[in-house]
Scaffold this active site. Structure first.
Site, PDB file in Angstrom:
ATOM      1  N   LYS A 134      47.017  36.520  47.939  1.00 61.17           N
ATOM      2  CA  LYS A 134      46.466  35.907  46.019  1.00 61.17           C
ATOM      3  C   LYS A 134      46.502  37.379  45.262  1.00 61.17           C
ATOM      4  O   LYS A 134      46.188  38.414  44.911  1.00 61.17           O
ATOM      5  CB  LYS A 134      44.918  36.050  45.608  1.00 61.17           C
ATOM      6  CG  LYS A 134      44.332  34.477  46.941  1.00 61.17           C
ATOM      7  CD  LYS A 134      44.834  33.141  46.383  1.00 61.17           C
ATOM      8  CE  LYS A 134      44.544  32.443  47.617  1.00 61.17           C
ATOM      9  NZ  LYS A 134      43.034  31.122  47.533  1.00 61.17           N
ATOM     10  N   LYS A 183      47.102  18.873  48.725  1.00 63.05           N
ATOM     11  CA  LYS A 183      45.696  18.921  49.096  1.00 63.05           C
ATOM     12  C   LYS A 183      44.687  17.353  49.501  1.00 63.05           C
ATOM     13  O   LYS A 183      44.918  17.566  48.023  1.00 63.05           O
ATOM     14  CB  LYS A 183      44.353  20.336  47.852  1.00 63.05           C
ATOM     15  CG  LYS A 183      45.507  21.162  47.521  1.00 63.05           C
ATOM     16  CD  LYS A 183      44.237  21.923  46.750  1.00 63.05           C
ATOM     17  CE  LYS A 183      44.861  23.885  47.239  1.00 63.05           C
ATOM     18  NZ  LYS A 183      44.833  24.133  46.068  1.00 63.05           N
TER      19      LYS A 183
END
Ligand code: MG
Length: 330
Positions: free
Chosen positions: A129, A228
């Site tokens: 990240k 997702k």
């Protein structure tokens, strides 16, 4: 259709990404009973930071059987679960080997030996990240790439801009490129600026889909769709990805273990169908929260998630033991 909920809070073990602090995250497990006697379970985990209605509002809508894009997917999951339970089977597919990536949320808090341990556990892909400390992040990417035993995904969550990203690109060695699988949402969607990035690295598109031509049915300037299932219609998204020749990474939504397991079961099915390229998944995000009764019992085997105990999405006994409340009582 009768809808019951059980509220929970997920407690992050650290900061989750560049846009979220480490506050506890509220969500709800749902139990849905259909008139035909079938019962299914799913997760409902909104991200108000990203534009979702808050949990209370989502539940109030469910009371009047009105859906949001998010609760629509929860009900879709619950229906898959209900069907599997009625057919006395697990949603888990045996024989589909689908790895997950490991995630590094905060590069500044990386412990020595962590990457060795990741490799020893069998992971082949690490997601970093990014967007908080470009120098430290680039340094880490270079060191991961230099090992030659891991591939790297970098996720910027759309923060920063083309100029800061260009600065980051300069910090990453050219020799690292062979180990970089893709960069995800490098900055806010910009067709031409993303085209420039793509000259060097593949791009995966996640939240920036909303700002891209995808919404109008055109191909975004990206190679990989981050799918997702908790947040988007799976069949429609897969059809688009196929039409655009995009590969797919299925990920959970930083949600409850039940949400993540549902997403992973979808990923297994897509991989088994074999008509599109399903890359290493990102469905182990529940490990970034303190364990609860569910996540503690997810059978993890390195990068693989084993079959959860029970039918459907699993955990029949845990679901049955929860103090469910009807949304009609809200
Ligand atoms: Mg992302």
């Amino acid at each position: 259709m009768k809808i019951f909920y059980h509220s929970y809070e997920l407690k992050p073990l650290g900061d989750l990404n560049a846009v979220t602090a480490s506050r506890p995250r509220p969500g709800a497990l749902l139990k849905i009973e259909w008139p035909n006697g079938k019962t299914g379970y799913a997760d409902l985990h909104p991200w108000p930071e990203l534009g979702d209605e808050a949990l209370d509002a989502q539940l109030l809508r469910l009371k009047s059987l009105k859906l949001t894009p998010l609760s629509e997917q929860s009900i879709w999951f619950a229906k898959r679960d209900a069907t599997a339970r009625a057919e006395n089977r697990s949603l888990w597919m045996t024989g589909v080997q689908l790895k997950n990536n490991e995630t590094i949320n905060d590069v500044t808090r990386l412990e020595i030996g962590f990457l060795d341990e990741v490799v020893n556990r069998g992971f082949t892909t690490v997601k970093v990240k990014c967007g908080r400390d470009l120098e430290a992040e680039a340094k880490l990417v270079n060191s991961i790439a230099g090992r030659q035993d891991l591939f790297v995904r970098m996720d910027f969550n759309g923060v920063g801009n083309a100029a800061t990203f260009e600065k980051f690109m300069k910090l990453v060695n050219r020799e690292s490129d062979g180990r970089i699988e893709y960069v995800e949402d490098p900055f806010a969607y910009d067709h031409e600026a993303w085209r420039e990035v793509r000259k060097r690295w593949k791009i995966a598109i996640d939240f920036e889909l909303a700002r891209s031509p995808w919404m109008k049915g055109d191909r975004p300037m990206a190679d990989v769709l981050v799918l997702k299932p908790a947040r988007m219609d799976v069949d429609a998204s897969v059809a688009k990805a196929l039409a655009f020749g995009m590969n797919v990474t299925v990920t959970s939504s930083m949600d409850h273990a039940i949400g993540a397991l549902h997403a992973h079961a979808v990923a297994q099915e897509l991989k088994k169908k074999n008509d599109l390229s399903v890359l290493t998944a990102g469905c182990m995000t529940f490990r970034q929260y303190q364990m609860d009764a569910f996540s503690a019992r997810v059978p993890l085997q390195g990068p693989f998630i084993g079959k959860p105990p029970g039918l459907g999405v699993g955990f029949d006994d845990l679901f049955q033991g929860l103090p469910w409340r009807a949304v009609t009582d809200l």
